[in-house]
Design a protein around this motif. Structure first.
Motif, short mmCIF file in Angstrom:
data_model
loop_
_atom_site.label_atom_id
_atom_site.label_comp_id
_atom_site.label_asym_id
_atom_site.label_seq_id
_atom_site.Cartn_x
_atom_site.Cartn_y
_atom_site.Cartn_z
N ASN A 1 57.30 -20.53 33.49
CA ASN A 1 58.21 -19.79 32.60
C ASN A 1 57.46 -19.06 31.50
O ASN A 1 57.98 -18.12 30.91
CB ASN A 1 59.26 -20.73 32.03
N PHE A 2 56.23 -19.50 31.24
CA PHE A 2 55.38 -18.76 30.30
C PHE A 2 55.04 -17.39 30.91
O PHE A 2 55.23 -16.34 30.27
CB PHE A 2 54.11 -19.57 30.03
N PHE B 1 60.01 -23.90 28.85
CA PHE B 1 58.96 -23.30 28.05
C PHE B 1 59.51 -23.01 26.66
O PHE B 1 60.57 -22.39 26.53
CB PHE B 1 58.45 -22.02 28.72
N ARG C 1 62.58 -23.03 38.89
CA ARG C 1 62.01 -23.06 37.54
C ARG C 1 62.65 -22.02 36.64
O ARG C 1 62.68 -22.19 35.43
CB ARG C 1 60.49 -22.86 37.60
N PHE C 2 63.21 -20.94 37.22
CA PHE C 2 63.84 -19.91 36.40
C PHE C 2 65.32 -20.18 36.19
O PHE C 2 65.91 -19.73 35.20
CB PHE C 2 63.65 -18.52 37.03
N LEU D 1 51.30 -25.22 43.42
CA LEU D 1 52.34 -24.25 43.07
C LEU D 1 53.24 -23.88 44.24
O LEU D 1 54.28 -23.26 44.04
CB LEU D 1 51.69 -22.97 42.53
N PHE E 1 63.08 -21.40 27.60
CA PHE E 1 63.06 -20.55 28.80
C PHE E 1 62.94 -21.37 30.09
O PHE E 1 62.09 -22.25 30.21
CB PHE E 1 61.90 -19.56 28.72
N GLY E 2 63.80 -21.05 31.04
CA GLY E 2 63.78 -21.70 32.34
C GLY E 2 64.63 -22.95 32.36
O GLY E 2 65.58 -23.07 31.59
N GLU E 3 64.31 -23.88 33.27
CA GLU E 3 65.11 -25.08 33.47
C GLU E 3 64.22 -26.31 33.51
O GLU E 3 63.02 -26.20 33.76
CB GLU E 3 65.86 -24.97 34.82
N ASP E 4 64.83 -27.46 33.27
CA ASP E 4 64.13 -28.72 33.52
C ASP E 4 63.99 -28.89 35.03
O ASP E 4 65.00 -28.84 35.75
CB ASP E 4 64.95 -29.90 32.97
N VAL E 5 62.77 -29.09 35.49
CA VAL E 5 62.57 -29.25 36.93
C VAL E 5 61.62 -30.41 37.19
O VAL E 5 60.93 -30.88 36.30
CB VAL E 5 61.97 -27.98 37.57
N LEU F 1 58.17 -15.14 31.00
CA LEU F 1 58.50 -14.52 29.72
C LEU F 1 57.55 -13.37 29.42
O LEU F 1 57.97 -12.26 29.05
CB LEU F 1 58.40 -15.58 28.60
N ASP G 1 59.68 -22.49 46.97
CA ASP G 1 59.97 -23.12 45.69
C ASP G 1 59.38 -24.53 45.65
O ASP G 1 59.75 -25.37 46.47
CB ASP G 1 61.50 -23.17 45.47
N ASP H 1 59.82 -26.73 43.33
CA ASP H 1 60.58 -27.61 42.44
C ASP H 1 61.99 -27.89 42.95
O ASP H 1 62.55 -27.12 43.72
CB ASP H 1 60.71 -26.96 41.05
N SER I 1 66.81 -17.36 33.24
CA SER I 1 65.59 -16.56 33.34
C SER I 1 65.60 -15.64 34.56
O SER I 1 64.80 -14.71 34.63
CB SER I 1 64.35 -17.46 33.36
N PRO J 1 53.99 -18.06 38.27
CA PRO J 1 54.03 -19.51 38.47
C PRO J 1 54.85 -20.30 37.45
O PRO J 1 55.38 -21.36 37.78
CB PRO J 1 52.56 -19.94 38.41
#
Lengths: 588, 220
Positions: free
Chosen positions: A255-256, B196, A350-351, B81, B200-204, A259, B158, B160, A355, A253
């Motif tokens: 990015n935590f 994160f 989100r990735f 989610l 890590f990852g992207e602004d969404v 990782l 998705d 986001d 990522s 769900p």
């Protein structure tokens, strides 16, 4: 190639965290397999003893490589048959709230082999095929045991390399039990609860039905996902609860979780390298191999990221029909109008690119095969990297155990080749590398490409094989190549456009997975067994040092030369020619 | 199982009768532990482990364990989610979804799997561009469309979109709701989820969150 600071920073920080984890994990592995006390001893020691009593295992009895290997084979076959039976009977067994029917024989065979060989290739969609009982008792059980088998095989081979006397490699049943009780289960219990906290479901109820603000009815598949997800990653299995695997927001769900899931994939591979050095009496030996695979990991991660961030040039020429000037924006932006840009087809928001490509590199460096983006939709070079990672033998940190013994094979070859080049005695850890060892290493080395290229060639000339391709042109060849690479390499990720749930692919794929697992591990066990009996000679002036940068570079060279020579012709016809055609603006 | 009968005999070399191992011994040495450990580990890893996790998860994280459902007036409207299919002009729209048979089918996740040189990919992007242009006629022609708004996500679920993808839809939403562009942009800015650890990852932005905030801002 296009790079962003953030994308490269993701790779660098991920690698640093892995580096910090390597020593503690390695030391814990030493405690588990050298039977030192672990923190769980007071609680688990009685359970462990009860297991041995029920199974009639004598804890102190050691096995030579043949007995160890036969034990492993008998255990794997028992589990394989049990899973096949559960799949075929799932409609008559409990815990089937969505009323899934029995799995057909070819698919059940493919899946049973797939999960018992740590491949987790999936020719089915989890949420529409498997009952909760099958997912838990059948699939999750194999996620644990196939991982444990991989780890203990690596431990056994390592013992062959380092033991100073005797021919024994340990006891398979004891190693297996300790690996399950002390290593996998404790981490999984904590890890599963972490995942639930982040939003991964864990329930035995059927799907949830919701009605959106616009009035659309949506049926949301649920299940005991978290408990499976953690071992799927930690055991480098990769078989998803849902069809979309780790791209599904319920499997991954945030990015935590992304990782942590990537770190889980590499944890034991990295830890085993430290373990190897530690039990060999010189941790530098482990770090030299760590250095070699780190180079391969970083290079692959950077290339894959650069290719995907650059995007698909063919899309820049697509315009709106009505107002023909409007086109898409594939460039990366920060701040107010932030967007990842790049090739976002088949990737999660989100990735983004960083990522997603890092995950793709990690999952194929190891034999995990979980995906958080669809490799089939990658640009040709971006998609070639995962395929090459698998084809090289998944030795970059590697699948749990399998990656480690694969890498040891390359180390033996590196020592042998260097010995030939400079006229030094081929020795590794003070043991002479002779005819038997080189034979076995070469056998292991040749079996993988034989299966990958052999089955692919067969599928290409067989009309049915080609008819299952979804993306025409050179990409179609890549789909078939990737399929047999992934199955032989026990990876399980896919260029998923290929419709591989047919009797032809199910049966041939099942054999490819068996060859990839056992055709590879038996020669390696023989190699370990042959080394086990050897005397350790003190290092002399003619000994090639197997620590330090020179040896790391030598190992990298052997891996790349062997891999490139074996697979370059096939890749030239697949991803490489597709890349050139893409740049020339050609579509199929 | 030929190997079973031959292989271990070599191991028993120091014993007084090296080759006299009977079938019964074989069963004792390999088959019994194989079956017993398969049974024991199935019970532990296949039954006790998931049941324990489910028990604890349901007790301490009941919302997440059951799919992070979001309720309005006591009725479940979504999972926070899982993305949903949005079509009306007053709501933010998510990314294209390749799930079958309908978009955002949350019981059959998946992506398009279209390869980069497949002409079907070009056709799909073209159709998505046309759809976005039709929905957002007030966006000037000089503005390029953020790539995430016209490409299918990996899961097809998705939740986001990118910040740029949300800003692109502002003129339409402001018009449909009688709000100013600044009001809608404020809502976007208040809901940006950063990376994160900042890396890590992207602004969404989460589409459902935005749409609920829009409704709330207008007292719906």
């Amino acid at each position: 190639m296009t790079f962003t600071f953030n994308g490269l920073a993701q790779i660098a920080v991920f690698f640093l965290i892995l580096l910090l984890l390597t020593k503690p994990v390695g030391l814990y592995l030493v405690a588990v397999f050298e039977k030192k006390n672990t923190w769980f001893e007071p609680v688990l020691r009685p359970v462990e003893k009860a297991f041995y009593w029920i199974s009639g295992v004598k804890e102190d009895e050691e096995q030579d490589w043949k007995a160890y290997t036969v034990s492993m084979l008998v255990f794997t076959v028992a589990g394989l048959l049990l899973l096949y039976a559960i799949e075929r009977l799932q409609d008559k067994l409990p815990l089937n709230p969505m009323h899934q029917s029995a799995v057909d024989p070819a698919l059940a065979w493919n899946t049973a082999v797939s999960f018992s060989t740590n491949t987790n290739w999936q020719n089915y969609s989890g949420e529409t095929t498997m009952s909760y009982l099958t997912q838990m008792m059948g699939l999750a059980f194999h996620n644990f045991t196939s991982a444990a088998v991989g780890i203990v095989l690596a431990v056994a081979v390592i013992r062959g390399f380092v033991r100073r006397s005797g021919k024994s490699l340990g006891n398979f049943w004891v190693d297996l039990t300790r690996c399950m009780l002390y290593l996998l289960l404790p981490i999984c219990i904590v890890g599963a609860l972490f995942l639930v906290w982040q939003g991964v479901p864990e329930t035995f109820n059927g799907s949830a039905v919701v009605t959106s603000l616009e009035g659309f009815k949506q049926t949301i598949a649920l299940g005991p996902v978290a408990s499976q997800e953690v071992i799927k990653m930690l055991g480098t299995n990769g078989g998803g609860f849902f069809n979309a695997n780790s791209a599904h927001p319920f499997e991954n769900p945030t990015n935590f979780t992304n990782l942590v899931e990537m770190l889980w994939i590499f944890t034991f591979g990295a830890g085993l390298l430290y373990f190897f050095g530690k039990v060999a009496g010189n941790t530098k030996i482990g770090w030299a191999l760590f250095g070699a695979v780190s180079f391969l990991f970083l290079a692959a991660a950077v290339i894959c990221f650069g290719a995907e961030q650059n995007g698909n040039p063919l899309l820049n020429t697509v315009h709106a029909t009505k107002d023909a000037v409007v086109s898409v924006d594939q460039t990366y932006h920060e701040y107010a109008l932030a967007q990842p840009g790049g090739n976002m087809e088949g990737k999660e928001m989100r990735f983004g690119i960083g990522s997603s490509t890092l995950f793709a590199t990690v999952t194929t460096d190891a034999s995990c095969g979980a995906v958080n983006s669809w490799h089939d939709s990658y640009t040709p070079i971006g998609g070639m990297i995962p395929m090459l990672n698998i084809a090289l033998g998944e030795i970059v940190f590697g699948g749990v155990g399998s990656g480690h013994y694969g890498l040891l094979m390359f180390a033996v070859l590196a020592v042998f080749i260097a010995g030939l080049m400079v006229g030094r005695t081929p020795e590794y850890l003070g043991k002479k590398i002779e005819q038997q060892e080189v034979k076995m290493a070469s056998l292991g080395l040749l079996i993988l490409p034989l299966s990958i290229l052999g089955f692919s060639a067969f599928a290409i000339v067989y009309p049915h094989g080609v008819s299952q391709i979804s993306n025409p042109g050179p990409h179609g060849l890549s789909e078939i190549l990737y399929a047999y690479t992934s199955m032989t390499g026990n990876n399980g990720s896919a260029f998923a456009g290929l419709s591989a749930n047919t009797p032809f692919y199910n049966w041939t794929g099942g054999f490819a997975m068996l060859i990839g697992r056992f055709g590879f591990v038996i020669p390696i066990m023989a190699l370990g067994g042959a080394l086990a009996g050897k005397r350790i000679a003190p290092a002399g002036p003619g000994t090639l040092p197997t620590t330090g940068v020179l040896f790391s570079a030598l190992v990298v060279g052997v891996i790349l030369i062997v891999g490139a020579l074996t697979f370059f012709p096939a890749y030239a016809l697949g991803p490489i020619v597709e890349h050139l055609l893409m740049l020339a603006g050609k579509t199929f | 199982m030929a190997s079973v009968t031959t292989a271990p005999a070599a191991e028993a070399a120091p014993a007084p009768e090296p080759r006299a191992e009977t079938i019964l011994h074989m069963v004792g040495r390999f088959i019994r532990p194989a079956i017993a450990l398969t049974f024991l580990l199935t019970v532990v890893a296949g039954i006790l482990y998931p049941l324990t996790i489910t028990g604890i998860a349901q007790a301490i994280f009941p919302s997440q364990a059951n799919g992070s459902l979001v309720y309005k007036n006591g009725q479940p409207i979504a999972s926070s989610l899982i993305g949903q299919y949005w079509t009306q002009p007053q709501y933010f729209h998510g990314r294209p979804s390749a799930t079958s048979p309908t978009p955002y089918n949350a019981s059959n996740s998946g992506g398009s799997n279209l390869g980069p040189t497949n002409s079907a990919l070009q056709a799909e992007i073209q159709a998505n561009i046309d759809q976005v242009r039709k929905e957002n006629p007030d966006v000037p022609d000089t503005t390029k469309i953020p790539i995430d708004l016209v490409t299918s996500s990996a899961s097809g679920l998705d939740p986001d979109i990118s910040v740029a993808g949300a800003y692109y839809q502002v003129p339409r939403i402001a018009k449909a709701r009688g709000m100013t562009a600044a009001q809608v942009e404020d809502i976007i800015n208040a809901h940006i989820q950063g990376r994160f650890m900042g890396i890590f990852g992207e602004d969404v932005v989460n589409v459902l969150e935005l749409n609920m905030a829009l409704d709330k801002a207008q007292g719906k």
